[in-house]
Design an enzyme around this catalytic site. Structure first.
Site, mmCIF file in Angstrom:
data_model
loop_
_atom_site.group_PDB
_atom_site.id
_atom_site.type_symbol
_atom_site.label_atom_id
_atom_site.label_comp_id
_atom_site.label_asym_id
_atom_site.label_seq_id
_atom_site.Cartn_x
_atom_site.Cartn_y
_atom_site.Cartn_z
ATOM 1 C CD GLU A 151 -3.018 -1.110 2.200
ATOM 2 O OE1 GLU A 151 -2.880 -0.274 3.119
ATOM 3 O OE2 GLU A 151 -3.979 -1.897 2.152
ATOM 4 C CD GLU A 172 -3.468 -5.668 3.862
ATOM 5 O OE1 GLU A 172 -4.480 -5.045 4.267
ATOM 6 O OE2 GLU A 172 -2.313 -5.207 3.889
#
Length: 1000
Positions: free
Chosen positions: A435, A518
């Site tokens: 991220e 995720e």
């Protein structure tokens, strides 16, 4: 501390001297001649200078702040959680600071002329190392190992002390989660001849295995990098492969000419009929490397490896040893619960065994390189690994994170990550980040990604390179930073993508493999349940009860249910699999509670920080494990009113489940047998689920719909009027029972039951509060005191996310009936609690104490927001505010915003001493969202249970924030409770609010 997980390191021959806290020399472990390295974890001194992270000099040797410690060591885990300027909720309210470590030792004259270095597996963070008063190096990143040369400054006369000092600086926040502070991984003193194999100098591969295995052999290619720091030397290299029993199975030799520049020599060895490493049979071999000059052996190393091959295919997903398999993975931060970040093999092994029992076959090391112990455990258990380098590149995510050091150090750190794990058969992917904000910038992110990819390929060209990202929920525009970076990568890990976005990405990038790095991030608290008929529920903000529902229905704006994530992955053969966020709860990141002290650990885990499974564990086990199982939700068959309708779920991998209450069948429920579009069988109900608002067509609009056109749930459902006794689920396949789950109604807490999971150095002892019949009391929160005799009590936990208790105290409250003690060394433990029969292991005495005292104040079953807590009912203000069960949940990518009133909740008031009560007044607010309750039931605490009052008479208020009074026959009690039923359950205007509560 076990060091068997280290690579290239065995024990060294020398007599070493450490220092006690008082500064006197103490004899360390004896040594053997001819070895290469020594465990350097024992006999250190440590001084915590401050908890702010402000730079400061090393304390004087006589300073009383010095104390004796062994490594690995995390100083933060022993501090009290504190809300203040130097802590954050994201890091668990635990301070960092500035610490100094010192070790004093002597080296024998036999080491004169040797090359000496100190090797750290991990120091968190921003460390500086001094040797005999001179600076010898710094290392900023807390998650990569490093090695520093001691040779020029070392005293090797057998009597002159050597002094090693390490400064460690953790300025909080330096991470988005709890990092720990200190020398938290192993340290070794490495001794070699000037002619030696370099650090990370062995690289074992099995090229073309998919082809050679058909002919019954593997080619084991061994690259050995060696150097002669004493000038040119002719050396002999001998390489031997040994099987799991230590038997030589193949070998080879080579003559090499070495100089001061490192030289790599490759040898190909034929290994006939190899045992393959897999997730089911993780067979391990060892490569022994011997370097000789003339007749003298100058260096020896051992390297563990496995014979296996794998592929990531953009259309067919992942396969291992030629067998297609989904990645059933979990994301894990590195803390070990009550042990903090101080690595211990027993604790790592326990964590991953629990994960393996859930059906896990893959681990993502989020978001940093793992410890050697974690890699070794994954190799031994058969768990493949996505090894990740960074959570940030140049642009920081928090004030003091690695972004400060990225430009200067990232090349070396990503290379160290690869070199440290390149021989592990478990590692199947390298990730260059998670991220990353910079990844959306063409000017910044694209060149950085190109550089990191080149670094990784230079160190290991055999494995694919990926990253985990939340930047691909929409298909990137051509030429954008996301587009350019994805085209450079081999594959991409997606964080929280909808099924539709996954399909769109696959269509645009058909040559890139995709998986979910995720998934879900559904939040829950062990033993907490709310609104099973809703796909999203509110959080409970009542102090002491802060929690999230375990019906797979508490979601943040970016998250998704576990069921949705499982179905999305299951239905796409091109999708390589998923990594559930997260396997264990971890300290820090307490979403959904934003900076609400003392909520200090995450809610994401399938298992809590103490290692106790939540209901989510069983959901994923039902889909990931072939071992027959069934699990009942809720796990609590005690805390319900007689006749109250309870929604009961069963998770199972059997097609049929029958539910019994006190021996009477409540009916059979069945899953339908379904088939994916590529021919794989699965079990699911057939019904609308309402879990995907992006689906606007087909037979189930608003519901996730599989490519085969079907929709359904992964649980079976009953509505059961509560009656005390035994609730039993019987799972069957083909009419034959294969598994069952049983719940029993518990009585009052009576005793403590202890069970132990023993490791080689640590024992993990579960303490359960049970009734007189041995049934765990599911809501017990008794204060427990632990006493270890012989061994050392090193940590206590109970899995509760909301807790200001110190992890290293000797007492811990049970949470929903359980607590955990961690004991190092001999296990002899007694656990006591007032009013309970004590628990003991190894025959220690039992005793009981006085009754539990009631704490004064207000309480409630559920509070919908941080500013509507029960205490507001007692503040003397009757005109506004107060306690309320109103909540509001924002829309997610799949679900609309929601706010629906509960069918009922309760509030209570308590006092430290008994008082006479015959009336209670409740000032209910009536407005657009709040209504008067439909009914009120009053009960009083008789010392063991709540008992309904007699002759209640209700006088309803005429207006908002006016008193509704309930009179009853007076009672003498320490606690009074009101059970309130909503007049509009399930509506947006049926919530309850009490501005003030009075008694008389």
């Amino acid at each position: 501390m076990s060091t068997s997980g280290k690579r290239f390191l065995v024990a060294i021959a020398a007599v070493l001297l450490g220092l006690t806290a008082a500064g006197t020399p103490v004899l360390a472990a004896p040594v053997r001649a001819g070895d290469r390295a020594v465990d350097f974890d024992r006999d250190w001194r440590f001084a915590l200078v401050n908890t702010t992270g402000a730079d400061a000099p090393e304390p004087a040797a006589t300073d009383p702040s010095w104390r004796a410690v062994d490594l690995p060591h995390d100083w933060s885990i022993g501090l009290d959680p504190t809300a203040g300027p130097n802590t954050t909720a994201g890091t668990g309210y635990l301070p960092g600071g500035l610490g100094w470590y010192r070790k004093t030792f002597t080296l024998p004259s036999s080491l004169a002329g040797k090359k000496l270095s100190i090797e750290f597996d991990g120091v968190y963070m921003d460390s500086a190392v001094y040797f005999n008063g001179k600076p010898i190096g710094t290392h900023a990143y807390g998650y990569t190992g490093f090695n520093l040369d001691l040779t020029p400054l070392a005293h090797t006369d057998g009597h002159t002390p050597n002094v090693l000092d390490v400064k460690v600086r953790n300025q909080v926040p330096s991470s988005r989660w709890y990092s720990g502070s200190g020398i938290y991984r192993d340290v070794h003193l490495v001794v070699t001849d000037p002619v030696h194999v370099t650090r990370h100098g062995t690289f074992v591969t099995t090229p073309n295995l998919a082809s050679t295995i058909k002919s019954g052999f593997a080619t084991v290619h061994v690259d050995t990098t060696a150097v002669s720091e004493s000038g040119d030397n002719r050396a002999q290299l001998a390489v031997t492969v040994r099987d799991a029993a230590g038997k030589p199975v193949t070998s080879g030799t080579s003559v090499v000419r070495l100089g001061r520049k490192a030289l790599t020599t490759g040898l190909d060895l034929r290994l006939d009929h190899p045992n393959l490493w897999s997730t089911d049979t993780p067979y391990l071999y060892t490569v022994d490397t011997k370097l000789s000059v003339g007749a003298r052996v100058v260096d020896q190393t051992s390297t563990t490896f496995g014979v296996r091959w794998f592929t990531f295919d953009a259309n067919q997903g992942f396969s291992l040893d030629g067998k297609a398999m989904k990645l059933h993975g979990v994301d894990m931060h590195h803390d070990l619960g009550a042990l903090g970040s101080a690595v211990d093999r027993d604790a790592v092994l326990r964590q991953m065994r629990i994960m393996k029992s859930m059906g896990v076959n893959a681990l993502r090391t989020s978001h940093n390189p793992p410890s050697p112990q974690m890699l070794q455990v994954c190799e031994e258990l058969g768990i493949v690994v996505m090894d990740e380098a960074f959570d940030t590149w140049r642009t920081p995510k928090v004030k003091y994170d690695y972004g400060r050091f990225f430009d200067a150090n990232s090349d070396a750190d990503v290379t160290e990550m690869v070199n440290a794990a390149k021989n592990s058969p478990a590692v199947v992917m390298w990730s260059i980040g998670n991220e990353i904000p910079d990844s959306t910038s063409v000017a910044i992110g694209v060149p950085i990604a190109r550089r990191l990819i080149a670094d990784v390929r230079a160190a290991d060209p055999t494995r694919p390179i990926v990253m985990g990202s939340d930047k691909y929920r929409q298909v990137p525009a051509d030429g954008s930073a996301q587009d350019q970076i994805l085209r450079m990568l081999d594959g991409l890990g997606l964080n929280y993508n909808t099924a539709a976005s996954v399909d769109a990405l696959h269509a645009k990038y058909p040559t890139k493999f995709l998986f979910e790095s995720e998934s879900s991030s559904e939040t829950s608290t062990r033993g907490a349940y709310d609104s099973p008929d809703q796909l999203n529920s509110g959080e409970n903000y009542t102090p002491g009860r802060r929690s999230a529902s375990s019906y797979d229905n508490n979601l943040a704006s970016w998250t998704m249910s576990g069921q949705y994530s499982l179905k999305k992955d299951r239905d796409r053969p091109f999708f390589a699999g998923q990594f559930l966020w997260s396997g264990f709860d971890y300290i820090g990141e307490p979403t959904p509670f934003d900076d609400v002290f003392p909520v200090k650990s995450s809610f994401f885990g399938a298992v809590d920080t103490a290692g106790f499974p939540k209901d989510q564990y069983y959901l994923f086990r039902s889909q990931w494990s072939a071992d027959p199982m069934v699990h009942l939700v809720p796990m609590n068959w005690t805390d319900h009113r007689p006749g109250e309708p309870v929604t009961v779920w069963a998770y199972s991998n059997a097609d049929t489940v029958e539910l019994f209450l006190n021996g009477k069948s409540l009916g059979v429920r069945k899953f339908d047998q379904k088939t994916t579009t590529d021919g794989r069988k699965y079990l699911e109900t057939t019904e609308a689920t309402g879990d995907d608002k992006t689906v606007t067509g087909g037979p189930y609009p608003g519901s996730y719909t599989s490519p085969n056109g079907s929709a359904g749930k992964l649980n079976l459902t009953w509505t059961v009027p509560f009656a005390p006794g035994q609730l039993v689920a019987v799972a069957k396949r083909g009419g034959v029972e294969v598994a069952r789950d049983e719940l029993r109604t518990a009585g009052a807490p009576a005793a403590i039951r202890l069970t132990a999971d023993r490791g080689s150095s640590l024992s993990f002892v579960t303490a359960e509060v049970v009734d007189a019949n041995g049934v765990t009391v599911p809501s017990a929160n008794n204060e427990l005191t632990f006493h270890a005799s012989g061994g050392q009590l090193v940590g206590l936990d109970n899995g509760q996310q909301e807790s200001a208790e110190n992890y290293q105290s000797s007492s811990r409250a049970a949470f929903n009936g359980k607590a955990l003690a961690i004991v190092r060394g001999p296990l002899s433990l007694t656990v006591t609690s007032p009013g309970l029969r004590s628990g003991s292991l190894n025959g220690m005495p039992s005793n009981a104490g006085p009754a539990v005292k009631v704490k004064p104040g207000a309480d409630a079953s559920f509070s919908g927001a941080p500013n509507t807590l029960p205490a507001a009912m007692l503040d003397g203000v009757t005109t506004s505010g107060g306690w309320s069960n109103y909540y509001s949940k924002a829309a997610t990518a799949l679900l609309p915003a929601v706010s629906k009133a509960h069918a009922g909740d309760w509030v209570s008031e308590s006092w430290s001493a008994a008082r006479q009560v015959g009336e209670i007044g409740a000032y209910f607010t009536v407005d657009a969202v709040h209504s008067l309750p439909a009914s009120i039931r009053v009960s009083w605490w008789d010392g063991q249970a709540f008992v309904p009052v007699t002759n209640p008479k209700i006088t309803w208020a005429a207006g908002s924030n006016q008193p509704t009074r309930v009179a009853f026959d007076p009672v003498s009690t320490t606690k009074i409770r009101l059970d309130l039923d909503s007049s509009r359950p399930g509506a947006g205007n049926g919530f309850l609010q009490i501005a003030e509560l009075t008694t008389g």
